[in-house]
Motif scaffolding. Structure first.
Motif, PDB file in Angstrom:
ATOM      1  N   THR A  79      -1.395  -0.077   7.048  1.00 26.85           N
ATOM      2  CA  THR A  79      -2.336  -1.202   7.029  1.00 26.85           C
ATOM      3  C   THR A  79      -1.701  -2.438   6.403  1.00 26.85           C
ATOM      4  N   ALA A 107      -9.835   5.841   7.499  1.00 33.48           N
ATOM      5  CA  ALA A 107      -9.108   4.936   6.609  1.00 33.48           C
ATOM      6  C   ALA A 107      -8.324   3.898   7.394  1.00 33.48           C
ATOM      7  N   ASP A 161      -1.926   3.701   3.803  1.00 31.19           N
ATOM      8  CA  ASP A 161      -2.304   2.318   3.478  1.00 31.19           C
ATOM      9  C   ASP A 161      -1.110   1.368   3.623  1.00 31.19           C
ATOM     10  N   GLY A 179      -9.243  -0.036   7.442  1.00 28.52           N
ATOM     11  CA  GLY A 179      -8.191  -0.995   7.108  1.00 28.52           C
ATOM     12  C   GLY A 179      -7.965  -2.003   8.205  1.00 28.52           C
ATOM     13  N   GLY A 218       0.833  -1.191   0.000  1.00 30.95           N
ATOM     14  CA  GLY A 218       0.000   0.000   0.000  1.00 30.95           C
ATOM     15  C   GLY A 218       0.867   1.240   0.000  1.00 30.95           C
ATOM     16  N   ILE A 235      -3.611  -2.787  -0.856  1.00 28.20           N
ATOM     17  CA  ILE A 235      -4.449  -2.008   0.052  1.00 28.20           C
ATOM     18  C   ILE A 235      -4.539  -0.596  -0.500  1.00 28.20           C
ATOM     19  N   ALA A 236      -5.754  -0.143  -0.804  1.00 23.78           N
ATOM     20  CA  ALA A 236      -6.005   1.216  -1.288  1.00 23.78           C
ATOM     21  C   ALA A 236      -7.334   1.669  -0.680  1.00 23.78           C
ATOM     22  N   ILE A 237      -7.257   2.259   0.492  1.00 22.00           N
ATOM     23  CA  ILE A 237      -8.439   2.649   1.257  1.00 22.00           C
ATOM     24  C   ILE A 237      -8.486   4.145   1.504  1.00 22.00           C
ATOM     25  N   ASP A 238      -7.324   4.775   1.650  1.00 15.45           N
ATOM     26  CA  ASP A 238      -7.262   6.186   2.023  1.00 15.45           C
ATOM     27  C   ASP A 238      -7.675   7.078   0.861  1.00 15.45           C
TER      28      ASP A 238
END
Length: 374
Positions: A224, A328, A221, A332, A217, A265-268
């Motif tokens: 995370t 975020a 991320d 995560g 990430g 992981i790509a949440i922010d």
């Protein structure tokens, strides 16, 4: 069974594991910490504000899960600071911080309160002239004994595959970073509740037989990703590596093959460069797929829309979180824990003892944890 003393987590024959109970307790913890924050959090926040105003560094330290919590706390503090002050805030592994101490403020994170390297980092920081704050569940521990201020988190994580120990640090860091908006506790509760409820069984089924699982990430991320890699190693007993998103395609893939797996992981969504990150995540996924490596992902709804479905043949878990750093990180945390638990079920492992029911791993822990001589 003479080895199984009261110092160990409860040893169960099968699920539900203690880890599951810890995960389930997290939404209520979010409300408890954010809606009625300890006054100590504000005191630590003022120490940090004074240090930054004077151009002094703020260093957040820890080991293992607490190290990842330290990186999250540093991101939250930096996010609340003035732009010209953000470079003064950093997270460091505790032993590195112990041998290269700095003044200003040191925030030491140690859930169980007795980690030797974190104690040494706090002592070295104090010797360098820093104010020391500690985030811990154990105010009587050796790490807390080094501190000017101790922020006590209310719930002890009684599984050694620490989950609530991680979110306790995130929430404590949010309280330190600044006042939480009205409704912040309920919003954090809802984010965590939705994330831990994700059905991760299908993704886990695609990854459970992988030789090595890469977790990657960008920005927060990556925090995370690091915590996910540790949880999978501890809980599912599967080899892992955590990488910055960009690092994956700079030689790393030469050591991997179709027997491995990749989790993006790509949440922010809060970064102004979210579109660039989405494009680069697509490139990284395409590179892995070209080798035959199955790719899975933990994504926000906007990243889910941006990434073509064929880039994640091993599936994806999608969370819907507001575009702020705490949300975020919490989304995560819940998603990575849901996936770890599903992998533990798929692989038939007990996550709670992190393999110390086996004599060799107890011996390894004893060798590493021997406090003599350092």
């Amino acid at each position: 069974m003479s080895w199984h003393t009261e110092d160990y987590p409860e040893l169960r024959e099968g699920p539900p594991w203690v880890m599951e109970e810890m995960i389930a307790a997290q939404p209520a913890l979010a409300e408890a910490i954010l809606d009625a924050p300890s006054p100590v959090a504000a005191v630590i926040g003022r120490e940090i504000d004074a240090a930054l105003a004077a151009g002094q560094p703020v260093t957040v330290v820890g080991c293992g899960t607490s190290e990842h919590g330290a990186h999250a706390i540093a991101a939250l503090i930096a996010g609340a600071a003035a732009p010209e002050q953000r470079s003064l805030v950093r997270a460091r592994q505790a032993l590195t911080a112990a041998v290269e101490p700095a003044g200003g403020v040191c925030v030491a994170v140690s859930h169980d309160g007795g980690t030797r390297a974190t104690e040494l980092a706090a002592l070295a920081a104090r010797k360098a002239g820093a104010k020391v704050a500690v985030v811990t569940h154990d105010p009587a521990g050796s790490v807390a004994a080094t501190a000017d201020h101790v922020l006590v988190t209310p719930v002890h994580d009684v599984s050694w595959c620490h989950t609530i120990g991680y979110t306790s640090a995130l929430l404590g860091g949010a309280a330190i970073a600044g006042p939480v908006d009205a409704g912040g506790g309920s919003a954090a509760r809802d984010v965590l509740a939705a994330a831990i409820a994700l059905d991760a069984a299908a993704v886990a089924g695609q990854l459970a037989d992988r030789r090595v699982v890469l977790c990657a990430g960008a920005g927060i991320d990556h925090v995370t990703a690091r915590e996910l890699a540790l949880k999978i190693a501890e809980g599912a007993r599967q080899p892992t590596i955590a990488l910055e998103l960009e690092t994956v395609v700079h030689g790393q893939l030469a050591g991997h093959e179709a027997a491995d797996g990749l989790i993006l992981i790509a949440i922010d969504d809060g970064t102004p460069e979210a579109q660039r990150v989405a494009r680069r995540a697509g490139h990284v996924a395409a590179a892995a797929v070209a080798i035959g490596i199955p790719v899975a992902a933990l994504l926000s709804s906007s990243y889910d829309t941006a990434l073509a479905p064929d880039l994640t043949p091993a599936g994806r878990l999608v969370v819907d979180a507001p575009a702020d750093r705490l949300a975020a990180l919490l989304a995560g945390a819940g998603a990575l824990q849901a996936l770890t638990l599903a992998l533990a079920h798929a692989r038939g492992t007990n996550p709670d003892l992190i393999r110390r029911e086996e004599a060799a791993y107890r011996a390894a822990a004893a060798a590493a944890e021997d406090p003599s001589g350092w």
